[in-house]
Write a protein that holds these residues in place. Structure first.
Motif, short mmCIF file in Angstrom:
data_model
loop_
_atom_site.label_atom_id
_atom_site.label_comp_id
_atom_site.label_asym_id
_atom_site.label_seq_id
_atom_site.Cartn_x
_atom_site.Cartn_y
_atom_site.Cartn_z
N SER A 71 0.83 -1.20 0.00
CA SER A 71 0.00 0.00 0.00
C SER A 71 0.86 1.26 0.00
CB SER A 71 -0.92 -0.01 1.23
OG SER A 71 -1.65 1.19 1.33
N ALA A 72 1.92 1.25 0.82
CA ALA A 72 2.81 2.42 0.87
C ALA A 72 3.52 2.63 -0.46
CB ALA A 72 3.82 2.25 2.00
N ASP A 73 3.98 1.54 -1.08
CA ASP A 73 4.68 1.65 -2.36
C ASP A 73 3.76 2.20 -3.44
OD1 ASP A 73 6.88 0.55 -1.10
OD2 ASP A 73 6.54 -1.48 -1.86
N PHE A 74 2.53 1.68 -3.51
CA PHE A 74 1.57 2.12 -4.53
C PHE A 74 1.21 3.58 -4.33
CE2 PHE A 74 -2.80 2.85 -5.89
CZ PHE A 74 -2.75 2.44 -7.21
N THR A 75 0.92 3.96 -3.08
CA THR A 75 0.53 5.34 -2.80
C THR A 75 1.66 6.31 -3.12
OG1 THR A 75 -0.99 4.59 -1.06
CG2 THR A 75 -0.31 6.90 -1.00
N ALA A 76 2.90 5.93 -2.80
CA ALA A 76 4.04 6.81 -3.06
C ALA A 76 4.21 7.04 -4.57
CB ALA A 76 5.31 6.20 -2.46
N ARG A 77 4.09 5.99 -5.36
CA ARG A 77 4.23 6.16 -6.82
C ARG A 77 3.18 7.11 -7.36
NH1 ARG A 77 5.39 0.53 -6.64
NH2 ARG A 77 3.22 0.04 -7.17
N ALA A 78 1.96 6.98 -6.86
CA ALA A 78 0.89 7.86 -7.34
C ALA A 78 1.10 9.29 -6.85
CB ALA A 78 -0.47 7.32 -6.87
N ALA A 79 1.50 9.45 -5.58
CA ALA A 79 1.64 10.79 -5.01
C ALA A 79 2.77 11.58 -5.65
CB ALA A 79 1.87 10.68 -3.50
N GLN A 80 3.82 10.89 -6.07
CA GLN A 80 4.96 11.59 -6.65
C GLN A 80 4.62 12.22 -8.00
OE1 GLN A 80 8.18 8.74 -6.50
NE2 GLN A 80 8.00 8.59 -4.27
N HIS A 81 3.54 11.77 -8.62
CA HIS A 81 3.08 12.39 -9.87
C HIS A 81 2.19 13.60 -9.60
CE1 HIS A 81 4.73 9.39 -12.57
NE2 HIS A 81 4.21 8.43 -11.82
N ARG A 82 1.63 13.67 -8.39
CA ARG A 82 0.66 14.72 -8.08
C ARG A 82 1.23 15.80 -7.18
NH1 ARG A 82 -2.44 10.26 -6.39
NH2 ARG A 82 -2.33 11.14 -4.28
N ARG A 83 2.24 15.49 -6.41
CA ARG A 83 2.68 16.39 -5.34
C ARG A 83 4.18 16.65 -5.43
NH1 ARG A 83 1.53 17.94 0.09
NH2 ARG A 83 3.35 17.70 1.46
N GLU A 84 4.54 17.90 -5.35
CA GLU A 84 5.96 18.27 -5.33
C GLU A 84 6.56 17.95 -3.97
OE1 GLU A 84 7.86 19.46 -7.81
OE2 GLU A 84 6.16 19.30 -9.19
N ALA A 85 7.86 17.74 -3.94
CA ALA A 85 8.55 17.51 -2.67
C ALA A 85 8.38 18.72 -1.76
CB ALA A 85 10.02 17.23 -2.92
N SER A 86 8.16 18.46 -0.48
CA SER A 86 7.96 19.55 0.48
C SER A 86 9.28 19.93 1.12
CB SER A 86 6.98 19.11 1.57
OG SER A 86 6.87 20.12 2.56
#
Length: 364
Positions: free
Chosen positions: A339-354
């Motif tokens: 779940s963490a791996d899948f969510t991270a891959r998706a989030a990195q396309h939507r959200r810039e590094a903070s």
């Protein structure tokens, strides 16, 4: 008078030569034998090992041959059917102090050195898929974390550096931004960035307010790497039934520690906690945390990493199904990591590094 000749047929033992099994009523396997069989298919993913710090003070060691000075080595991991374990980067003297980041980096360096020195037994991994690959190649998979979040100081850039070095779990307790009142604005941003990277939040020892907010905010399951049932033993790191139920609703994972202080002095006490967490949070939300080599005293019959079959035998005796046990030992950790791996891959396309800092969010 002629000698009498014995014409009686030669007799055989029952079942001999008749094409039937030697024992028409084979003995049922014992609970311990069943435990070994189950663990051979579904090994243990151990949620907390203090081995790195324990090795730090040894002048010489060989984990592949066996090392009596610690609770964990490759032979005992194999005997206990441990397929994966999380190596803690916690500092025994506590999370405070000005050297938290330096000490955590030193721990990371030590872990990499230990794994490189034992390539036939250990393999450093980051993902659920890599755990499976390590197991298929006869290696014990090592994941890095939990580490204390104090190592971040006040910068999420450091979080990304630690993740690049392999960190998968971060403990929120003990920081200024995850206190009794819950997560501050910086704390919330830290959890979002952890989700983006695939770093799991650990709320063992955190305040109820912090745990509840992390459960509500995180897009991936939250861990409690060393928490049992407070209803059975009122230890500060153990969870109330309210929090266990909330963890279950959020599909998080409570990893019950094998320590006398938190769960009790016997294997039966540990099994009581596992029963309770399963009943309150659900079978998909309970896991195991050996806490070996952390300085903790362990229950009788669970003295080191080789003893997991004795715990599983006790749960089989209590009526746990093989499906529930497969989730407890292996399946639930795999689910959380995937779940963490899948969510991270998706989030990195939507959200810039903070690049948020405490001064910018909490002191404004």
């Amino acid at each position: 008078m002629a000698d009498l000749q014995d014409d009686s047929p030669i007799t055989t033992e029952a079942g001999e030569g008749d094409g039937l099994p030697d024992d028409p009523f084979p003995q049922e396997p014992t609970f311990l034998e069943r435990a070994h069989t189950l663990l051979a298919a579904h090994p243990v993913a151990d949620g907390y090992s203090g081995l790195p710090w324990a090795l730090r003070h040894l002048p010489w060691y060989d984990l592949e041959l066996g090392e009596a000075a610690v609770d964990t080595d490759v032979p005992r991991l194999r005997e206990g059917h441990v397929g994966a374990l999380f190596w803690s980067l916690h500092l025994p003297e506590g999370p405070g102090g000005g050297r938290a980041m330096t000490a955590t980096l030193e721990q990371l360096d030590l872990v990499h050195s230990v794994i490189e020195a034992h390539p036939e037994g250990l393999r450093l991994v980051r993902t659920a898929g890599q755990i499976i690959d390590a197991r298929n190649h006869g290696r014990v998979a090592v994941l890095l974390g939990p580490a204390h979040a104090t190592a971040l100081d006040d910068s999420l850039r450091i979080l990304r550096i630690l993740h690049t070095l392999g960190l998968r779990v971060l403990t929120l307790a003990g920081t200024a931004w995850a206190g009794e009142k819950g997560l501050t604005r910086f704390g919330e941003e830290a959890v979002r960035e952890m989700n983006r990277l695939g770093v799991l939040a650990d709320v063992s020892g955190a305040s109820p307010a912090t745990a509840r907010r992390a459960l509500a905010l995180s897009k991936v399951p939250v861990l409690c790497t060393r928490s049992a049932a407070r209803a059975l033993r009122p230890h500060p790191a153990n969870l109330s039934d309210e929090l266990l139920a909330a963890l279950g609703s959020a599909k998080g994972l409570c990893m019950v520690p094998l320590t006398a202080e938190q769960t009790g002095p016997t294997v039966h006490d540990v099994a009581d906690h596992l029963d309770h967490v399963r009943d309150v949070a659900g079978p998909e939300c309970v896991g195991l945390s050996g806490t070996y080599d952390s300085g903790a005293v362990h229950p009788r019959d669970l003295a080191d990493a080789s003893r997991y079959p004795h715990l599983i035998a006790e749960l089989l005796r209590r009526g746990w199904s093989e499906t529930e046990l497969a989730l407890l030992t292996w399946g639930n950790v795999q689910r959380v990591l995937r779940s963490a791996d899948f969510t991270a891959r998706a989030a990195q396309h939507r959200r810039e590094a903070s690049n948020a800092k405490i001064a910018e969010l909490d002191n404004s």
